[in-house]
Structures are given as C-alpha cells and as structure tokens.
Design an enzyme around this catalytic site. Structure first.
Site, PDB file in Angstrom:
ATOM      1  N   GLU A 207       0.784  -1.415  -0.077  1.00  5.59           N
ATOM      2  CA  GLU A 207       0.206   0.111  -0.178  1.00  5.59           C
ATOM      3  C   GLU A 207       0.914   1.366  -0.134  1.00  5.59           C
ATOM      4  OE1 GLU A 207      -3.292  -0.198  -0.412  1.00  5.59           O
ATOM      5  OE2 GLU A 207      -2.803  -2.350  -0.598  1.00  5.59           O
TER       6      GLU A 207
ATOM      7  N   TRP B 210       1.557   1.928  -3.347  1.00  6.43           N
ATOM      8  CA  TRP B 210       0.542   2.478  -4.316  1.00  6.43           C
ATOM      9  C   TRP B 210       0.652   4.022  -3.989  1.00  6.43           C
ATOM     10  CZ3 TRP B 210      -2.394   1.537  -8.336  1.00  6.43           C
ATOM     11  CH2 TRP B 210      -2.590   0.285  -8.500  1.00  6.43           C
TER      12      TRP B 210
ATOM     13  N   TRP C 235     -21.030  11.628 -19.535  1.00 10.93           N
ATOM     14  CA  TRP C 235     -21.580  11.733 -18.015  1.00 10.93           C
ATOM     15  C   TRP C 235     -22.929  12.371 -17.871  1.00 10.93           C
ATOM     16  CZ3 TRP C 235     -18.346   8.931 -15.876  1.00 10.93           C
ATOM     17  CH2 TRP C 235     -16.920   8.951 -15.941  1.00 10.93           C
TER      18      TRP C 235
ATOM     19  N   ASN D 124     -10.703   2.279   2.973  1.00 11.55           N
ATOM     20  CA  ASN D 124     -10.217   2.242   1.480  1.00 11.55           C
ATOM     21  C   ASN D 124     -11.132   1.350   0.557  1.00 11.55           C
ATOM     22  OD1 ASN D 124      -8.274   2.611  -0.565  1.00 11.55           O
ATOM     23  ND2 ASN D 124      -8.176   0.149  -0.280  1.00 11.55           N
TER      24      ASN D 124
ATOM     25  N   TRP E 216     -16.213  11.616 -12.500  1.00 14.28           N
ATOM     26  CA  TRP E 216     -15.345  11.518 -11.390  1.00 14.28           C
ATOM     27  C   TRP E 216     -14.825  12.696 -10.970  1.00 14.28           C
ATOM     28  CZ3 TRP E 216     -10.127  13.206 -11.949  1.00 14.28           C
ATOM     29  CH2 TRP E 216      -9.724  13.691 -13.246  1.00 14.28           C
TER      30      TRP E 216
ATOM     31  N   TRP F 230      -9.707   8.060  -7.685  1.00 12.41           N
ATOM     32  CA  TRP F 230     -10.812   8.283  -8.467  1.00 12.41           C
ATOM     33  C   TRP F 230     -10.783   7.858 -10.131  1.00 12.41           C
ATOM     34  CZ3 TRP F 230     -15.714   9.179  -7.318  1.00 12.41           C
ATOM     35  CH2 TRP F 230     -16.069   9.462  -5.972  1.00 12.41           C
TER      36      TRP F 230
HETATM   37  C1  LIG Z   1     -11.369   6.863  -4.394  1.00  8.60           C
HETATM   38  C2  LIG Z   1     -10.378   7.318  -3.425  1.00  8.60           C
HETATM   39  C3  LIG Z   1      -9.688   8.302  -3.046  1.00  8.60           C
HETATM   40  C4  LIG Z   1      -8.609   8.438  -2.124  1.00  8.60           C
HETATM   41  N1  LIG Z   1      -8.088   9.421  -1.699  1.00  8.60           N
HETATM   42  C5  LIG Z   1      -7.060   9.428  -0.752  1.00  8.60           C
HETATM   43  C6  LIG Z   1      -6.648  10.626  -0.277  1.00  8.60           C
HETATM   44  O1  LIG Z   1      -7.297  11.804  -0.638  1.00  8.60           O
HETATM   45  N2  LIG Z   1      -5.561  10.612   0.394  1.00  8.60           N
HETATM   46  C7  LIG Z   1      -5.100   9.459   0.721  1.00  8.60           C
HETATM   47  O2  LIG Z   1      -4.034   9.401   1.532  1.00  8.60           O
HETATM   48  N3  LIG Z   1      -5.414   8.473   0.239  1.00  8.60           N
HETATM   49  C8  LIG Z   1      -6.515   8.339  -0.603  1.00  8.60           C
HETATM   50  N4  LIG Z   1      -6.826   7.162  -1.108  1.00  8.60           N
HETATM   51  C9  LIG Z   1      -6.314   5.914  -0.828  1.00  8.60           C
HETATM   52  C10 LIG Z   1      -6.380   4.990   0.573  1.00  8.60           C
HETATM   53  O3  LIG Z   1      -7.923   4.785   0.502  1.00  8.60           O
HETATM   54  C11 LIG Z   1      -6.089   5.803   1.901  1.00  8.60           C
HETATM   55  O4  LIG Z   1      -4.875   6.126   1.782  1.00  8.60           O
HETATM   56  C12 LIG Z   1      -6.459   4.679   2.910  1.00  8.60           C
HETATM   57  O5  LIG Z   1      -7.934   4.533   3.138  1.00  8.60           O
HETATM   58  C13 LIG Z   1      -5.911   5.344   4.355  1.00  8.60           C
HETATM   59  O6  LIG Z   1      -6.300   4.663   5.396  1.00  8.60           O
HETATM   60  P1  LIG Z   1      -5.008   3.936   6.047  1.00  8.60           P
HETATM   61  O7  LIG Z   1      -4.222   4.838   6.742  1.00  8.60           O
HETATM   62  O8  LIG Z   1      -5.731   3.249   7.286  1.00  8.60           O
HETATM   63  O9  LIG Z   1      -4.522   2.823   5.104  1.00  8.60           O
HETATM   64  P2  LIG Z   1      -3.606   1.503   5.304  1.00  8.60           P
HETATM   65  O10 LIG Z   1      -4.238   0.445   4.592  1.00  8.60           O
HETATM   66  O11 LIG Z   1      -3.116   1.560   6.686  1.00  8.60           O
HETATM   67  O12 LIG Z   1      -2.246   2.152   4.104  1.00  8.60           O
HETATM   68  C14 LIG Z   1      -0.985   2.716   4.802  1.00  8.60           C
HETATM   69  C15 LIG Z   1      -1.015   3.954   3.953  1.00  8.60           C
HETATM   70  O13 LIG Z   1      -0.789   3.572   2.732  1.00  8.60           O
HETATM   71  C16 LIG Z   1      -1.109   4.496   1.492  1.00  8.60           C
HETATM   72  N5  LIG Z   1      -2.165   3.944   0.837  1.00  8.60           N
HETATM   73  C17 LIG Z   1      -3.010   2.951   1.223  1.00  8.60           C
HETATM   74  N6  LIG Z   1      -3.753   2.610   0.231  1.00  8.60           N
HETATM   75  C18 LIG Z   1      -3.358   3.526  -0.603  1.00  8.60           C
HETATM   76  C19 LIG Z   1      -3.963   3.882  -2.250  1.00  8.60           C
HETATM   77  N7  LIG Z   1      -5.000   2.717  -2.906  1.00  8.60           N
HETATM   78  N8  LIG Z   1      -3.138   4.844  -2.988  1.00  8.60           N
HETATM   79  C20 LIG Z   1      -2.343   5.348  -2.478  1.00  8.60           C
HETATM   80  N9  LIG Z   1      -1.975   5.505  -0.961  1.00  8.60           N
HETATM   81  C21 LIG Z   1      -2.460   4.459  -0.376  1.00  8.60           C
HETATM   82  C22 LIG Z   1      -1.624   5.594   2.466  1.00  8.60           C
HETATM   83  O14 LIG Z   1      -0.571   6.645   2.798  1.00  8.60           O
HETATM   84  C23 LIG Z   1      -2.166   4.913   3.778  1.00  8.60           C
HETATM   85  O15 LIG Z   1      -2.088   5.772   5.002  1.00  8.60           O
HETATM   86  C24 LIG Z   1      -8.164   7.059  -1.817  1.00  8.60           C
HETATM   87  C25 LIG Z   1      -8.737   5.918  -2.476  1.00  8.60           C
HETATM   88  C26 LIG Z   1      -9.562   5.859  -3.127  1.00  8.60           C
HETATM   89  C27 LIG Z   1     -10.269   4.575  -3.945  1.00  8.60           C
END
Ligand SMILES: Cc1cc2nc3c(=O)[nH]c(=O)nc-3n(C[C@H](O)[C@H](O)[C@H](O)COP(=O)(O)OP(=O)(O)OC[C@H]3O[C@@H](n4cnc5c(N)ncnc54)[C@H](O)[C@@H]3O)c2cc1C
Length: 495
Positions: free
Chosen positions: A303, A306, A335, A370, A388, A411
């Site tokens: 993650e 990503w 859209w 997420n 989107w 998105w």
């Molecule tokens: C539509 C959409 C919008 C999102 N908007 C944001 C946003 O504005 N800011 C944001 O930080 N994340 C965003 N994410 C990614 C992800 O959903 C969040 O980072 C995550 O839910 C944060 O929770 P956590 O810290 O418990 O994640 P964990 O699962 O603990 O992951 C650890 C860290 O990894 C990174 N990470 C995890 N998943 C992703 C991912 N898919 N893409 C990029 N980084 C990721 C984050 O920095 C996160 O804190 C988005 C995902 C989607 C599908």
C-alpha cells in the site's frame, strides 16, 4: 549548497510538519549556525485546489504543535498568510532580505502548481544571492528517478513496484532516521525579530491562527480535529499502535467495521509521520524485505508503494494535474451528471446502505475506509454515471487526509479513466461488497441507525416494505441496469 555553514538560514515548512526524520529540517539545522522556520498559508490557492476545512485544520493544528516543539529548542517559527502561490516568491524574497537569510531549505512537493511555485521562488532568491535547496522527503525514492527501460515513467503499478523493489530490497530503509534539530542556546530566539511587516501588508508573525481566510474553525478542541489527535506525537502513537497489529493487516484490512488499517493517512499527508518511518517499521517486521516473511507487513508495504506510485505519476505525467483524464478517450464519456443524484450520494441518502454508511462516515469523521472509497467511487462514476471529477472534488473538501496524488489516482482508478485503472467492465456490486466485507452489518448499523433493527441478511438490501415504515429512501437506481448501461457507454468509446 556550500559545505561551509551558512550564518542564517530559513526552513520553509509545508506538508512536512514534524521534528524527526525531516530531511530539509535536518539539512537546515546542520547547514546553518542560526535558523528560523516559516510557514506560508495560501488560502486562495488551497481553495482552488479543493482543500477543505478538515485538511486545513489538520495542517494548522499540527503546525501549532510543531511550533511548541521548536520553541522548546529555542527555534522560532513564523507564520504568514498570503492570498496565493503567485505571491510567495516576492514575499520570500523580502523575508530573506529583512531577516538577512543566507540560505533557504524546503522539502520538494510534486503537483504541478507546487513545482511552478518552487521554481519561481528559486529564481526570485537567486536575484538576491540566496541559494535554495529542495530536498527529497515526501517519497521513498525521488519521483522521476524510476523509469522503464525506454526512460519513460511507469503507467502500470506492478512493473513500477518491481523496479522499486529491485532498487530498494537491500534493507536501506531500515537505517536510523534523521534526528530532530539540536537545542539552541536561550539567546537564539532573541536573535530573531518578533514580527516583520511585509510590503504586501501581510505580516510575518509568530502566532499560528486557528484558521485562515475563507476557512472555518475546526471542530474538536485544541489538540484534535474531528476527534483525531494532531501533531507528531499523535502520529507516532498511531504508528506504534499499528506496529502491534501489522502482522494481521492482510486478514482484516478490507473489513470497515474493524479498525485494522493503520489510519495513518492524515498524519502522512500533513507530514506528522514520515514515509520512511512507516517503511522502517514494516521492514523491521518483514526481515528487512519488501516482500517476504510477514504477509501482513508485505501487504501493508504494498500500500505504501501505491502511495509512492501516484506521487511519481505527477512528475512524469503532469497532465494529471490539469483536471484531465489520464486516458484521453475517456474525456468523451457522456456523463449524466444528475445534480440531485450527486447530492443524495454526498449526503449518504442513496438508499444503498453500504454507500450511505460510507458517505456518512466521511461526512462525520473526515475519513473513509479504503474498501469503501472504492465502492462509493465506483457507484458514483458507474451506477450514477457522474463525472469522477465531482467525486474527487467532494472527497478533497471532506477528507482529513486529502492528498491530490492519492485522491486523483483513486478516483481515476475507480472511473476506469486512469493509469492501471479498473477495467471499465468491472463494476463493483455494492450489495455483494456489503455482504462480503460487512457480513453482519455492523458498519452499516454504526452510520445508518435507521436500519439497526433489520436482520443481518436484510440490512444490505432492505426489503421494499421497509420504506413506508422508516425514514430511509428506496434505492436511487437499479444496480444491475445501471451497471449494464455504464458498460455500454464505456464500450462505445472504443468504436
Ligand atoms: C477514490 C479514492 C480516493 C482516495 N483518496 C485518498 C486521499 O485523498 N488521501 C490518501 O492518503 N489516500 C487516498 N486514497 C487511498 C486510501 O484509501 C487511503 O490512503 C487509506 O484508506 C488510508 O487509510 P489507512 O491510513 O488506514 O491506510 P492503510 O491501509 O493502513 O495504508 C497505509 C498507507 O498507505 C497509503 N495507501 C494505502 N492505500 C493507498 C492507495 N490505494 N493509494 C495511495 N496510497 C495508499 C496511505 O498513505 C496509507 O495511509 C483514496 C483511495 C480511493 C479509492
């Protein structure tokens, strides 16, 4: 930058609000005999970027905490509010002259407008003979440095990840992180003025305000935003807490009723925690490897990659920052953009319980799990065929962890318009997602109390007769029909 220490330096803080493992802060401390920090709020630009009250409050409250920590080391932190990024170069040039600065340090930021601002600052300070150093800090490896064999940026995650691991799977991130700045003598603070009048009438002061022009005051008391404690020690506590659970991350990460993900995103985004500190914690659990010993740690490191991938995309493909779809042909999607459908989605009133619970979680807590971000984004862009960009903007306004790169990436992934996006014909079924990831409806019950009394099987898709009995709307659309329609629309783009 010269090897000889500068007499007076300035550290320009942005989304890197911590004392430890902060590259530019460390470089300033080692490179200058005396130094101060400055934070520049630009609410007009923040607003034009879509930043909402929550993320701005997180920034300002974290800054207050950092000011206290710097104060304990006798290091001043200044604050100035300017309208926009365009005002920054002239203001910093004046500040540098009035404070008699010999060098400016900051950590690099990668969205297009931030890069333009930083180039303009470098040019403005060059005129007055002040060197500027932008450090690589927000990512694990500098964006632009990982390319395909033909020298292009990666567009697909898996080869990006492979290239990253090939370069990094040597335990390097396991090394000690950078120390906090050293304590200065008590008279160090007195060497810096209390405040400065700038020509623009925006004064440089030492008080961090509760809010800035156009933004609301955050809820939650002095040290919190919407119940989230702020600052570096809160971020570190969150990291430690998650370290104890990381081994099971892969098992529970998709179940929104249980706090099994790290919930570090608000801290990573304002910089209260560094990405290296996160990687180090997980690598320690994983025997120093990016993939291997622990399934939980490997899955979490994935993650973090990503996050890294989306930051790198900004540098290679700046059109992402111009409000455009990554795949040009998807600009032709017709859209439907139904205003009332969009409003019901925002309010958590679509009549699809898992979507509504997720949107209410976002509206009430400033954060969304997420799995649910993917579900609601798919629902908005496919089932409601809404652009989107409208969802992206709404998320930016609400999220405490709003980050342009991750949000835009998420998105465009869900809408099938981005790099390595979900194929257009794979549309999440919100009812199956709900049954699979919230099997006993615990998450739905937390945020949609109207449905509390339904059985564990009915709660995912309430029976027709319920709608006359409780104040909950019937579904906004037929998910099977709307899915079919979305697939046809996307398929037609190819012809
Ligand atoms: C539509 C959409 C919008 C999102 N908007 C944001 C946003 O504005 N800011 C944001 O930080 N994340 C965003 N994410 C990614 C992800 O959903 C969040 O980072 C995550 O839910 C944060 O929770 P956590 O810290 O418990 O994640 P964990 O699962 O603990 O992951 C650890 C860290 O990894 C990174 N990470 C995890 N998943 C992703 C991912 N898919 N893409 C990029 N980084 C990721 C984050 O920095 C996160 O804190 C988005 C995902 C989607 C599908």
């Amino acid at each position: 930058m010269s090897d000889k220490p500068f007499r007076r330096g300035l550290m320009w803080l942005r989304n890197d609000l911590r004392m430890h493992d902060n590259t530019a802060l460390y470089r300033t401390d080692r490179g200058c005999q005396s130094w101060a920090a400055v934070f520049i709020a630009c609410p007009q630009t923040w607003d034009s970027h879509g930043d909402g009250d929550n993320v701005v409050a997180m920034r300002l409250r974290s800054l207050q905490k950092l000011q206290q920590a710097l104060g304990q080391k006798n290091i001043p932190l200044y604050f100035v509010e300017l309208p926009g990024f365009g005002d920054v170069p002239a203001a910093l040039s004046q500040i540098a002259q009035k404070l008699q600065i010999d060098a400016l340090y900051a950590n690099a930021e990668y969205p297009l407008n931030e890069q333009r601002r930083d180039r303009a600052v470098r040019d403005a300070l060059k005129i007055i003979g002040v060197p500027v150093e932008y450090c690589s800090d927000r990512t694990l490896t500098p964006p632009g440095s990982l390319t395909t064999n033909s020298g292009d940026g990666f567009k697909v995650f898996t080869p990006f990840k492979r290239a990253f691991i090939a370069r990094h799977d040597n335990g390097a991130e396991g090394s000690a992180s950078l120390p906090a700045p050293r304590k200065k003598s008590a008279d160090h603070l007195a060497q810096w003025p209390e405040w400065l009048a700038l020509e623009s009438k925006h004064n440089l002061v030492r008080k961090i305000p509760e809010t800035v022009t156009g933004y609301g005051v955050a809820d939650g008391g002095e040290a919190k935003v919407l119940g989230w404690p702020v600052g570096e020690s809160a971020g570190q506590a969150q990291l430690q807490d998650f370290a104890a659970k990381i081994a099971d991350y892969h098992r529970w990460r998709d179940f929104p009723a249980h706090p099994n993900t790290s919930r570090l995103s608000p801290y990573l985004n304002c910089g209260a925690v560094s990405i290296r500190q996160c990687a180090q914690m997980a690598l320690a659990e994983n025997g120093g490897r990016w993939q291997g010993a622990s399934e939980g740690a490997s899955s979490w490191l994935n993650e973090l990659l990503w996050r890294e991938f989306y930051q790198h995309l900004l540098v290679h493909y700046p059109r992402i920052c111009r409000n455009q779809s990554f795949k040009p042909e998807t600009e032709r999607v017709p859209w439907s953009n139904n205003t009332s459908d969009f409003q019901r989605w925002c309010d958590g009133q679509t009549g699809v319980p898992i979507v509504d619970a997720a949107m209410r979680q976002l509206n009430q807590t400033g954060w969304m799990h997420n799995r649910l971000r993917m579900v609601v984004a798919s629902f908005l862009t496919k089932n409601l065929l809404t652009d989107w960009r409208k969802g992206e903007h709404y998320f930016m306004r609400q999220l405490l962890d709003a980050d342009f790169a991750a949000n835009n990436g998420g998105w465009q992934w869900a809408a099938s318009t981005g790099t390595d996006a979900a194929p257009y014909f794979r549309v999440f079924n919100p009812y199956s997602q709900s049954r699979r990831f919230d099997p006993d409806g615990e998450f739905i019950r937390t945020f949609v109390p109207e449905l509390t009394d339904l059985s564990d099987s009915d709660i995912h898709c309430p029976p027709q007769d319920l709608f006359s009995q409780v104040d909950y709307p019937p579904p906004i659309c037929d998910v099977t029909e709307s899915r079919k329609h979305a697939i046809e629309v996307f398929a037609n783009l190819k012809s």
